[in-house]
Design a protein around this motif. Sequence first.
Motif, PDB file in Angstrom:
ATOM      1  N   ARG A   1       9.757  22.226  -9.209  1.00 47.46           N
ATOM      2  CA  ARG A   1      10.976  22.461 -10.006  1.00 47.46           C
ATOM      3  C   ARG A   1      11.669  21.134 -10.343  1.00 47.46           C
ATOM      4  O   ARG A   1      12.283  20.992 -11.386  1.00 47.46           O
ATOM      5  CB  ARG A   1      11.958  23.338  -9.229  1.00 47.46           C
TER       6      ARG A   1
ATOM      7  N   GLY B   1      11.321  19.918   0.686  1.00 49.81           N
ATOM      8  CA  GLY B   1      10.462  19.534  -0.446  1.00 49.81           C
ATOM      9  C   GLY B   1      11.259  18.780  -1.504  1.00 49.81           C
ATOM     10  O   GLY B   1      10.836  17.743  -2.014  1.00 49.81           O
TER      11      GLY B   1
ATOM     12  N   GLU C   1      13.483  33.499  -0.197  1.00 51.64           N
ATOM     13  CA  GLU C   1      13.309  34.815   0.437  1.00 51.64           C
ATOM     14  C   GLU C   1      13.943  34.856   1.819  1.00 51.64           C
ATOM     15  O   GLU C   1      14.075  35.928   2.409  1.00 51.64           O
ATOM     16  CB  GLU C   1      11.831  35.183   0.508  1.00 51.64           C
TER      17      GLU C   1
ATOM     18  N   THR D   1       7.369  24.477  -4.176  1.00 49.02           N
ATOM     19  CA  THR D   1       8.271  25.085  -5.164  1.00 49.02           C
ATOM     20  C   THR D   1       9.344  24.080  -5.585  1.00 49.02           C
ATOM     21  O   THR D   1       9.581  23.857  -6.771  1.00 49.02           O
ATOM     22  CB  THR D   1       8.938  26.342  -4.560  1.00 49.02           C
ATOM     23  N   ALA D   2       9.975  23.471  -4.585  1.00 50.32           N
ATOM     24  CA  ALA D   2      11.059  22.537  -4.889  1.00 50.32           C
ATOM     25  C   ALA D   2      10.527  21.328  -5.650  1.00 50.32           C
ATOM     26  O   ALA D   2      11.132  20.879  -6.625  1.00 50.32           O
ATOM     27  CB  ALA D   2      11.744  22.108  -3.601  1.00 50.32           C
ATOM     28  N   ILE D   3       9.381  20.807  -5.204  1.00 46.60           N
ATOM     29  CA  ILE D   3       8.845  19.598  -5.843  1.00 46.60           C
ATOM     30  C   ILE D   3       8.481  19.877  -7.301  1.00 46.60           C
ATOM     31  O   ILE D   3       8.797  19.100  -8.201  1.00 46.60           O
ATOM     32  CB  ILE D   3       7.641  19.070  -5.044  1.00 46.60           C
TER      33      ILE D   3
ATOM     34  N   PRO E   1       5.102  21.467   7.565  1.00 46.27           N
ATOM     35  CA  PRO E   1       4.924  22.247   8.777  1.00 46.27           C
ATOM     36  C   PRO E   1       4.053  23.475   8.520  1.00 46.27           C
ATOM     37  O   PRO E   1       3.759  23.811   7.365  1.00 46.27           O
ATOM     38  CB  PRO E   1       6.338  22.652   9.164  1.00 46.27           C
ATOM     39  N   HIS E   2       3.692  24.122   9.588  1.00 44.27           N
ATOM     40  CA  HIS E   2       2.800  25.267   9.517  1.00 44.27           C
ATOM     41  C   HIS E   2       3.349  26.365   8.605  1.00 44.27           C
ATOM     42  O   HIS E   2       4.409  26.919   8.869  1.00 44.27           O
ATOM     43  CB  HIS E   2       2.666  25.803  10.950  1.00 44.27           C
TER      44      HIS E   2
ATOM     45  N   ASN F   1       5.916  35.073  -1.398  1.00 48.13           N
ATOM     46  CA  ASN F   1       7.163  34.934  -2.145  1.00 48.13           C
ATOM     47  C   ASN F   1       7.076  33.876  -3.234  1.00 48.13           C
ATOM     48  O   ASN F   1       7.746  33.991  -4.255  1.00 48.13           O
ATOM     49  CB  ASN F   1       8.327  34.660  -1.193  1.00 48.13           C
TER      50      ASN F   1
ATOM     51  N   TYR G   1      12.909  24.698   3.746  1.00 50.66           N
ATOM     52  CA  TYR G   1      11.712  23.961   3.342  1.00 50.66           C
ATOM     53  C   TYR G   1      11.723  23.621   1.859  1.00 50.66           C
ATOM     54  O   TYR G   1      11.138  22.626   1.440  1.00 50.66           O
ATOM     55  CB  TYR G   1      10.450  24.705   3.774  1.00 50.66           C
TER      56      TYR G   1
ATOM     57  N   ALA H   1       6.923  26.767  -0.108  1.00 48.01           N
ATOM     58  CA  ALA H   1       8.359  26.560  -0.329  1.00 48.01           C
ATOM     59  C   ALA H   1       8.630  25.110  -0.722  1.00 48.01           C
ATOM     60  O   ALA H   1       9.383  24.836  -1.654  1.00 48.01           O
ATOM     61  CB  ALA H   1       9.153  26.917   0.931  1.00 48.01           C
ATOM     62  N   MET H   2       7.978  24.185  -0.022  1.00 50.88           N
ATOM     63  CA  MET H   2       8.174  22.765  -0.346  1.00 50.88           C
ATOM     64  C   MET H   2       7.621  22.448  -1.727  1.00 50.88           C
ATOM     65  O   MET H   2       8.237  21.729  -2.512  1.00 50.88           O
ATOM     66  CB  MET H   2       7.505  21.896   0.720  1.00 50.88           C
TER      67      MET H   2
ATOM     68  N   VAL I   1      -0.188  22.213   8.525  1.00 50.72           N
ATOM     69  CA  VAL I   1      -0.572  21.848   9.879  1.00 50.72           C
ATOM     70  C   VAL I   1      -1.930  22.469  10.168  1.00 50.72           C
ATOM     71  O   VAL I   1      -2.330  23.433   9.555  1.00 50.72           O
ATOM     72  CB  VAL I   1       0.495  22.361  10.872  1.00 50.72           C
TER      73      VAL I   1
ATOM     74  N   ARG J   1       4.621  26.443   5.519  1.00 48.40           N
ATOM     75  CA  ARG J   1       5.756  26.319   4.607  1.00 48.40           C
ATOM     76  C   ARG J   1       5.466  25.530   3.343  1.00 48.40           C
ATOM     77  O   ARG J   1       6.383  25.247   2.568  1.00 48.40           O
ATOM     78  CB  ARG J   1       6.926  25.670   5.344  1.00 48.40           C
TER      79      ARG J   1
ATOM     80  N   TYR K   1      12.041  19.069  11.168  1.00 53.20           N
ATOM     81  CA  TYR K   1      11.033  18.397  10.338  1.00 53.20           C
ATOM     82  C   TYR K   1      11.681  17.399   9.372  1.00 53.20           C
ATOM     83  O   TYR K   1      11.169  16.310   9.143  1.00 53.20           O
ATOM     84  CB  TYR K   1      10.202  19.420   9.563  1.00 53.20           C
TER      85      TYR K   1
ATOM     86  N   ARG L   1       7.915  34.804  -7.010  1.00 49.32           N
ATOM     87  CA  ARG L   1       8.866  34.048  -7.837  1.00 49.32           C
ATOM     88  C   ARG L   1       8.225  33.538  -9.110  1.00 49.32           C
ATOM     89  O   ARG L   1       8.898  33.003  -9.976  1.00 49.32           O
ATOM     90  CB  ARG L   1       9.402  32.837  -7.058  1.00 49.32           C
TER      91      ARG L   1
ATOM     92  N   SER M   1       3.074  16.056   3.691  1.00 48.18           N
ATOM     93  CA  SER M   1       2.612  17.009   4.695  1.00 48.18           C
ATOM     94  C   SER M   1       3.723  17.991   5.024  1.00 48.18           C
ATOM     95  O   SER M   1       4.898  17.718   4.837  1.00 48.18           O
ATOM     96  CB  SER M   1       2.168  16.270   5.945  1.00 48.18           C
TER      97      SER M   1
ATOM     98  N   GLY N   1       4.400  35.231   4.332  1.00 46.02           N
ATOM     99  CA  GLY N   1       5.616  35.597   3.612  1.00 46.02           C
ATOM    100  C   GLY N   1       6.018  34.516   2.630  1.00 46.02           C
ATOM    101  O   GLY N   1       6.370  34.787   1.482  1.00 46.02           O
ATOM    102  N   CYS N   2       5.949  33.294   3.097  1.00 41.45           N
ATOM    103  CA  CYS N   2       6.325  32.151   2.263  1.00 41.45           C
ATOM    104  C   CYS N   2       5.410  32.068   1.038  1.00 41.45           C
ATOM    105  O   CYS N   2       5.860  31.872  -0.091  1.00 41.45           O
ATOM    106  CB  CYS N   2       6.202  30.884   3.113  1.00 41.45           C
TER     107      CYS N   2
END
Lengths: 194, 255, 362
Positions: free
Chosen positions: B88, C66, C55, B84-86, B75-76, B114, C62, B81-82, B57, B78, C92, B118, B73, B110-111
């Motif tokens: 993986r 994702g 964490e 990371t999943a994609i 959120p502010h 981390n 999120y 984290a998103m 954002v 994050r 979201y 990881r 896109s 923090g996000c």
Amino acid sequence: MGKEETRYFELMIAGIGGQGVLTIGRLLAEAGMKIYPNVLYFPVYGAAMRGGESECTVILSDEEIPSPAIHRPQAAIIMTEATFLAPIFKEFEGRVEPGGTIIIDSSIVQNKVQRDDVKTFYIPASGVAQELGSHQVANFILLGAYLEASKAVPLPVVEKTLGETMAGSRRKGLLPLNKKALRIGAELMANYKG
Amino acid sequence: MKEKAIAKEKVCGRPRLRNLMPGITCPGCHYGIIIRLLCEVIDEMGIEDNIIGLAGVGCSYAWPMTFDIDFGSCPHGRAPAMATAIKRIHPESVVFTVQGDGDLGAIGLGCFMNALLRGEKLTTIFLNNAGYGMTGGQMAPTTLPGMRTTTTPYGRDPKTTGYPLHAAELVATMKSVAYSARCTVHTPANYQRAKRATKMAFKKQIDGIGYGFVEFLSACPSVWGLSPVESLQFIEEKMLAEFPLGEFKNVDSID
Amino acid sequence: MAEKVFIDGNEAVARGAIQTGCKHFFGYPITPQSEIAEYMSRELPQIGGAFVQSECEGASIYMLYGGALAGAKVMTSTSSPGFSLMQEGISYISAAQAPCVIVNVMRMGPGIGTGGQQGQTDYRQVTKGGGHGAYRCIVLAPSSPQETFDLVQRAFYLADKYRIAAIVLTDFIIGRMAEPVELRTLEFGPLPEKEWALKGKGGKGGRCDHPAGAPRFPGDLSKGIITFYMHLLDKYQRIAESEVRYDTYLADDATLLVAAYGSSARMARSAVNMARAEGINAGLFRPITLWPFPEEPLRQAALAAGKVLVVEDSPGEFVEDVRFAVQGRVPVHLLGLWGRHNERGGGIIYPERILEEIEKLT
């Protein structure tokens, strides 16, 4: 099949986290799976891994089991006086249904049951366990005593289940001792003289 | 007058991966230059088919529409984290995040940290313009000491608001990071250096070595209250004094 | 018949997800559901999936988002405080209409509550949406490990079918109680292709049909917020018309209808048996989908019985939906958490206490 002929057993076990309350509860339930169409195991324990209140309910039944929570159980095994929040002995002494069974680890619990409408058995499980070489098998002694008193599940079925569940465990070396404790518990009950 | 024949040669144009849509940033903003740079890098590296971008954002919100690549896109704060999943789920893809200084340095620190902890294999394009652009020029973690913003009307006072975040240096201290650099695009030479750094930050991910990170100092004339040309000067004199350029980490293996 | 195993509700969540093809899980430890993450961390690497310990739940949600955008079947699980942390992300996810499954093994109380023991105090938050922006999630509330195993599979199906977040709401009791569970694979029929998913342009990725994260009608930038909400409303309507699920027990000739969901429904069922043994014609109505709420079937059953007793381990949230459904046409009584047998975290509304209430009302 009439109501008299349907089998139904319920047991609550109460103690402190670390005493193996949940271990024997789960074992009884899994052994019960081999015999009963309906089995339920419901453990209640706090967030900490040791030292808190620990109790569980096991129900073995020919009929469907609606509620996992039993307020007035047929039988209870009591392994401690109290935790810092819960007066366990006092509570369970009162909750067992009239005509029911209370089995107490008398090595730990000094109190005596003040009711005369229940069958009470004082089994010095922790003391006997110590003599066997590990205070940690007191729970198996108490389960053995319950099996003898209730005939809910034959001892060999429980032993077989124990062997299966411990097969892959890093504690599998303890299997002979656990089985021995079950047997000794059953003998203590068979020879029990109030 | 006789017409003179002129030999026409195209020397500049819209990058192939830049969608035909107007830029939505303020005049003098460097985001447009950085978008061009990224389009060129993705094109030159031949990774357009398996690259997936994620924009946060703030002023980078329209980036997903700007690139002709698969782009989501977030959120502010994050995006890591998103991402990371994609990554993986599609390990063969090249996943990058675009994050502003409020996004990465404040709400999402923090996000982000981390994701580094990881040991994710991602690439982050960090846009440092020393303030919050979209919300109207408030203080960011990267705002320079003494700098006036709409929430530091008397100038940023380190006694009450601390000191600027040095992201590229911080990232370089993390074991799982393979590459960390700080660049600018305020001169042509720096543009070329930034392009090399960006390629490197993608290459570290593609080669499976580790996290790649590039911090861009980016002009924000609107928030800085300067003209586009004065903004270049501001970068040269003020930003570079606080945020030195360079590679802070570049390793080919992490044991 | 499929293999039968003796597992608790938490393991049923994990196993149900894997059974239906979920290979990616993102989560953070919190009592009483950490066993789900532990199970996934053990099993998913064996089947080529990803387990990521985040964490915090804010990151879990999120990662889930994702993962959903990447087109995979993804799940996270948590308990009440963690579910609160996830609210922004669920909003979201709802804006992007990203299909995914969220499990809330709820616990008692606001804040730290009773530290992780039983309770049903998340009803309002889960069914009405704790995040911003007037979205809906499908909410499924199982009342046994077997039903948990089955409903988790259904949750994945519904999420993909409607492009929506599906929440499975269990609690400490359902999560921790073990019963025999038949490991059956449920078949639901074909699902739409995820042509919108992010997977790289070469893999025909969808290049994000919700540009800039703004809620827009998929694929058309000229359409704005009205079109977006009309699309959602249409979808919610279709779900409400075809996905309502509930269960009744001895409700046909009941003169008093007990309404309860999840674990409370188990205790209520025992109480109904006890009442019947005393000659009281009690019956049970148990919603399985909390959204869409079985409004019409509940109204019919309530009108037939003439009075309703709601049992929930909460100060009273589910009762609001019951009252709304009944529309003041029959009296609705509530036995809330004050029916617990003691003040401690392990307090339970026992069947005997529910029976007392039934007797009072007849």
